[in-house]
Design a protein around this motif. Structure first.
Motif, PDB file in Angstrom:
ATOM      1  N   SER A  98      -5.713  12.669 -16.354  1.00  0.00           N
ATOM      2  CA  SER A  98      -4.529  12.211 -16.615  1.00  0.00           C
ATOM      3  C   SER A  98      -4.316  11.258 -17.681  1.00  0.00           C
ATOM      4  CB  SER A  98      -3.849  11.907 -15.355  1.00  0.00           C
ATOM      5  OG  SER A  98      -4.588  10.812 -14.735  1.00  0.00           O
ATOM      6  N   GLU A  99      -5.068  10.197 -17.651  1.00  0.00           N
ATOM      7  CA  GLU A  99      -5.019   9.362 -18.881  1.00  0.00           C
ATOM      8  C   GLU A  99      -5.020   9.896 -20.241  1.00  0.00           C
ATOM      9  OE1 GLU A  99      -8.399   6.915 -17.331  1.00  0.00           O
ATOM     10  OE2 GLU A  99      -7.124   6.389 -15.435  1.00  0.00           O
ATOM     11  N   ARG A 100      -5.635  10.678 -20.263  1.00  0.00           N
ATOM     12  CA  ARG A 100      -5.819  11.524 -21.661  1.00  0.00           C
ATOM     13  C   ARG A 100      -4.442  12.244 -21.845  1.00  0.00           C
ATOM     14  NH1 ARG A 100      -9.873  10.825 -24.757  1.00  0.00           N
ATOM     15  NH2 ARG A 100      -9.095  12.327 -26.203  1.00  0.00           N
ATOM     16  N   TYR A 168      -8.622  17.403  -8.270  1.00  0.00           N
ATOM     17  CA  TYR A 168      -7.159  17.076  -7.996  1.00  0.00           C
ATOM     18  C   TYR A 168      -7.100  15.518  -7.957  1.00  0.00           C
ATOM     19  CZ  TYR A 168      -3.141  15.969  -5.343  1.00  0.00           C
ATOM     20  OH  TYR A 168      -1.731  15.525  -4.993  1.00  0.00           O
ATOM     21  N   GLU A 169      -6.306  14.889  -8.702  1.00  0.00           N
ATOM     22  CA  GLU A 169      -6.204  13.459  -8.806  1.00  0.00           C
ATOM     23  C   GLU A 169      -4.743  13.088  -8.932  1.00  0.00           C
ATOM     24  OE1 GLU A 169      -9.851  11.502 -10.475  1.00  0.00           O
ATOM     25  OE2 GLU A 169      -8.719  11.997 -12.119  1.00  0.00           O
ATOM     26  N   PRO A 170      -4.016  12.845  -7.631  1.00  0.00           N
ATOM     27  CA  PRO A 170      -2.636  12.513  -7.998  1.00  0.00           C
ATOM     28  C   PRO A 170      -2.546  11.204  -8.654  1.00  0.00           C
ATOM     29  CG  PRO A 170      -3.457  12.183  -5.631  1.00  0.00           C
ATOM     30  CD  PRO A 170      -4.487  12.909  -6.487  1.00  0.00           C
ATOM     31  N   TRP A 172      -0.529   8.964  -8.814  1.00  0.00           N
ATOM     32  CA  TRP A 172      -0.133   7.793  -8.186  1.00  0.00           C
ATOM     33  C   TRP A 172      -1.201   6.868  -7.377  1.00  0.00           C
ATOM     34  CZ3 TRP A 172      -0.682   8.900  -3.031  1.00  0.00           C
ATOM     35  CH2 TRP A 172      -0.412  10.102  -2.790  1.00  0.00           C
ATOM     36  N   ALA A 173      -2.429   7.773  -7.213  1.00  0.00           N
ATOM     37  CA  ALA A 173      -3.335   7.339  -6.433  1.00  0.00           C
ATOM     38  C   ALA A 173      -4.721   6.646  -7.248  1.00  0.00           C
ATOM     39  CB  ALA A 173      -3.778   8.282  -5.490  1.00  0.00           C
ATOM     40  N   ILE A 174      -4.446   6.987  -8.464  1.00  0.00           N
ATOM     41  CA  ILE A 174      -5.597   6.771  -9.531  1.00  0.00           C
ATOM     42  C   ILE A 174      -5.379   4.925  -9.678  1.00  0.00           C
ATOM     43  CG2 ILE A 174      -6.746   6.745 -11.765  1.00  0.00           C
ATOM     44  CD1 ILE A 174      -5.690   9.579 -11.674  1.00  0.00           C
ATOM     45  N   GLY A 175      -6.415   4.484  -9.431  1.00  0.00           N
ATOM     46  CA  GLY A 175      -6.659   2.849  -9.702  1.00  0.00           C
ATOM     47  C   GLY A 175      -5.753   2.039  -8.947  1.00  0.00           C
ATOM     48  N   THR A 176      -5.073   2.545  -7.873  1.00  0.00           N
ATOM     49  CA  THR A 176      -4.034   1.828  -7.257  1.00  0.00           C
ATOM     50  C   THR A 176      -4.375   1.388  -5.861  1.00  0.00           C
ATOM     51  OG1 THR A 176      -2.868   3.966  -6.272  1.00  0.00           O
ATOM     52  CG2 THR A 176      -2.312   3.096  -8.432  1.00  0.00           C
ATOM     53  N   GLY A 212      -9.799  12.983  -6.253  1.00  0.00           N
ATOM     54  CA  GLY A 212      -9.797  11.751  -6.936  1.00  0.00           C
ATOM     55  C   GLY A 212      -8.772  10.905  -6.728  1.00  0.00           C
ATOM     56  N   GLY A 213      -8.851   9.764  -6.847  1.00  0.00           N
ATOM     57  CA  GLY A 213      -7.850   8.629  -6.830  1.00  0.00           C
ATOM     58  C   GLY A 213      -8.073   7.543  -5.439  1.00  0.00           C
ATOM     59  N   SER A 214      -8.823   6.259  -6.007  1.00  0.00           N
ATOM     60  CA  SER A 214      -8.896   5.248  -5.451  1.00  0.00           C
ATOM     61  C   SER A 214     -10.049   5.747  -4.013  1.00  0.00           C
ATOM     62  CB  SER A 214      -7.700   4.800  -4.387  1.00  0.00           C
ATOM     63  OG  SER A 214      -7.120   4.341  -5.620  1.00  0.00           O
ATOM     64  N   VAL A 215     -11.114   6.457  -4.412  1.00  0.00           N
ATOM     65  CA  VAL A 215     -12.253   6.919  -3.548  1.00  0.00           C
ATOM     66  C   VAL A 215     -13.104   5.700  -3.460  1.00  0.00           C
ATOM     67  CG1 VAL A 215     -13.797   8.572  -2.696  1.00  0.00           C
ATOM     68  CG2 VAL A 215     -11.797   9.462  -3.795  1.00  0.00           C
ATOM     69  N   ALA A 232     -15.865  14.381  -4.907  1.00  0.00           N
ATOM     70  CA  ALA A 232     -15.118  13.479  -5.363  1.00  0.00           C
ATOM     71  C   ALA A 232     -15.408  12.962  -6.914  1.00  0.00           C
ATOM     72  CB  ALA A 232     -15.062  12.054  -4.449  1.00  0.00           C
ATOM     73  N   LEU A 233     -14.119  12.614  -7.682  1.00  0.00           N
ATOM     74  CA  LEU A 233     -14.156  11.935  -8.821  1.00  0.00           C
ATOM     75  C   LEU A 233     -13.980  10.661  -8.558  1.00  0.00           C
ATOM     76  CD1 LEU A 233     -14.896  12.504 -11.769  1.00  0.00           C
ATOM     77  CD2 LEU A 233     -12.246  13.186 -12.096  1.00  0.00           C
ATOM     78  N   VAL A 234     -14.744   9.935  -8.833  1.00  0.00           N
ATOM     79  CA  VAL A 234     -14.619   8.436  -8.584  1.00  0.00           C
ATOM     80  C   VAL A 234     -14.748   7.475  -9.619  1.00  0.00           C
ATOM     81  CG1 VAL A 234     -15.889   6.456  -7.159  1.00  0.00           C
ATOM     82  CG2 VAL A 234     -16.192   8.895  -6.424  1.00  0.00           C
ATOM     83  N   GLY A 235     -13.685   6.643 -10.138  1.00  0.00           N
ATOM     84  CA  GLY A 235     -13.310   5.899 -11.032  1.00  0.00           C
ATOM     85  C   GLY A 235     -14.022   4.489 -10.680  1.00  0.00           C
ATOM     86  N   GLY A 236     -13.183   3.483 -10.701  1.00  0.00           N
ATOM     87  CA  GLY A 236     -13.704   2.063 -10.130  1.00  0.00           C
ATOM     88  C   GLY A 236     -14.902   1.983  -9.392  1.00  0.00           C
ATOM     89  N   ALA A 237     -15.118   2.733  -8.293  1.00  0.00           N
ATOM     90  CA  ALA A 237     -16.005   2.587  -7.393  1.00  0.00           C
ATOM     91  C   ALA A 237     -17.419   3.066  -7.759  1.00  0.00           C
ATOM     92  CB  ALA A 237     -15.784   3.205  -5.718  1.00  0.00           C
TER      93      ALA A 237
HETATM   94  P1  PGA Z   1     -10.209   5.476  -9.297  1.00  0.00           P
HETATM   95  O1  PGA Z   1      -9.990   6.623 -10.825  1.00  0.00           O
HETATM   96  O2  PGA Z   1     -11.246   5.999  -8.571  1.00  0.00           O
HETATM   97  O3  PGA Z   1     -10.454   4.246  -9.956  1.00  0.00           O
HETATM   98  O4  PGA Z   1      -8.685   5.654  -8.699  1.00  0.00           O
HETATM   99  C1  PGA Z   1     -10.246   7.903 -10.360  1.00  0.00           C
HETATM  100  C2  PGA Z   1     -10.221   8.741 -11.596  1.00  0.00           C
HETATM  101  O5  PGA Z   1      -9.427   8.512 -12.633  1.00  0.00           O
HETATM  102  O6  PGA Z   1     -10.977   9.624 -12.191  1.00  0.00           O
END
Ligand code: PGA
Length: 252
Positions: A98-100, A168-170, A172-176, A212-215, A232-237
């Motif tokens: 979604s960032e791209r 599936y990454e909503p 509103w849940a990414i990095g929030t 994915g999204g704040s996992v 899961a697709l995991v960003g920050g963690a």
């Molecule tokens: P997040 O990012 O785990 O930091 O919310 C997930 C992602 O954007 O892939």
């Protein structure tokens, strides 16, 4: 019912220098060396892939990129091709994050091409889909995600479809810090699987769907317990060895 092999993918986004990636890889391998029941992949910036190849190529941790251009070579200044990723031992590539879609204005037609080319080259695409908050509040989340899935997978036949991973990454849940509840995530992932069944018939049962999204290590177990969530697709963690290794242990 087909048994799908769980997958935990780290998405480092624009974090870590080559040296930081090396330190991570060394520490991480030590902690997860015995994990044989889950596929693990670290999706790093292009500039760190070379050291990940050195550190992880012989390990059970897979290497992934975060983007790829849908041509194998040519006059595309600043872009990176699939064969270049294969040369750096990548087996996965995140596409359509979604960032791209938002910052780089990538549309579904362009993403569909990337997915197709990745598969032709033997890379496993992790295709990201997900709605923003306005769509969710309007009750349009599933319809929107359904149409993303249909457009992005349009060019594929059943043998290609079974290799795709959907994340599936909503938005509103990414990095929030706001995770979708396990039930909401399950409902959407189940909706995605029925969309896949419309496209691919029984092959839909073989396709892995990640949330994915704040996992984090603290919420992964609930998510993994859902029948249509395969990882899961995991960003920050995924940025810290201890937390990401713990998350993987808790996912088992
Ligand atoms: P997040 O990012 O785990 O930091 O919310 C997930 C992602 O954007 O892939």
């Amino acid at each position: 019912m087909t048994k799908r092999r769980p997958l935990i993918a780290g998405n480092w986004k624009m974090h870590k220098t080559a040296q930081e990636a090396r330190d991570f890889a060394m520490g991480f391998q030590e902690k997860v060396g015995d994990v044989t029941d889950i596929d693990m992949v670290v999706c790093a910036p292009f500039t760190a892939l070379h050291v990940l190849k050195e550190e992880l190529e012989e390990s059970i941790v897979h290497i992934g990129a975060q983007n790829m251009y849908p041509e194998v070579k040519g006059a595309y200044t600043g872009e990176v091709s699939g064969p270049m990723l294969l040369d750096l031992a990548c087996t996965y590539v995140v596409l359509g994050h979604s960032e791209r879609r938002e910052y780089l204005k990538e549309d579904d037609g362009f993403i569909a091409k990337k997915v197709k080319v990745a598969l032709e080259l033997g890379l496993i695409p992790i295709l990201c889909v997900g709605e923003n908050l306005a769509l969710r509040e309007d009750g349009k989340a599933l319809a929107f995600v359904r149409s993303q899935v249909e457009k992005d997978l349009m060019e594929l036949g059943p043998d290609e479809l079974r290799k795709v991973v959907i994340a599936y990454e909503p938005i509103w849940a990414i990095g929030t810090g706001k995770t979708a509840s396990a039930q909401d995530a399950q409902e959407m992932c189940s909706g995605i699987r029925s969309t896949l069944a419309g496209i691919a018939g029984s092959v839909a049962q073989e396709i892995r769907i990640l949330y994915g999204g704040s996992v984090k290590s603290g919420n992964i177990a609930d998510l993994m317990a859902q029948p249509d969530i395969d990882g899961a697709l995991v960003g920050g963690a995924s940025l810290e060895v201890q937390e990401f290794a713990q998350l993987i242990q808790n996912a088992r």
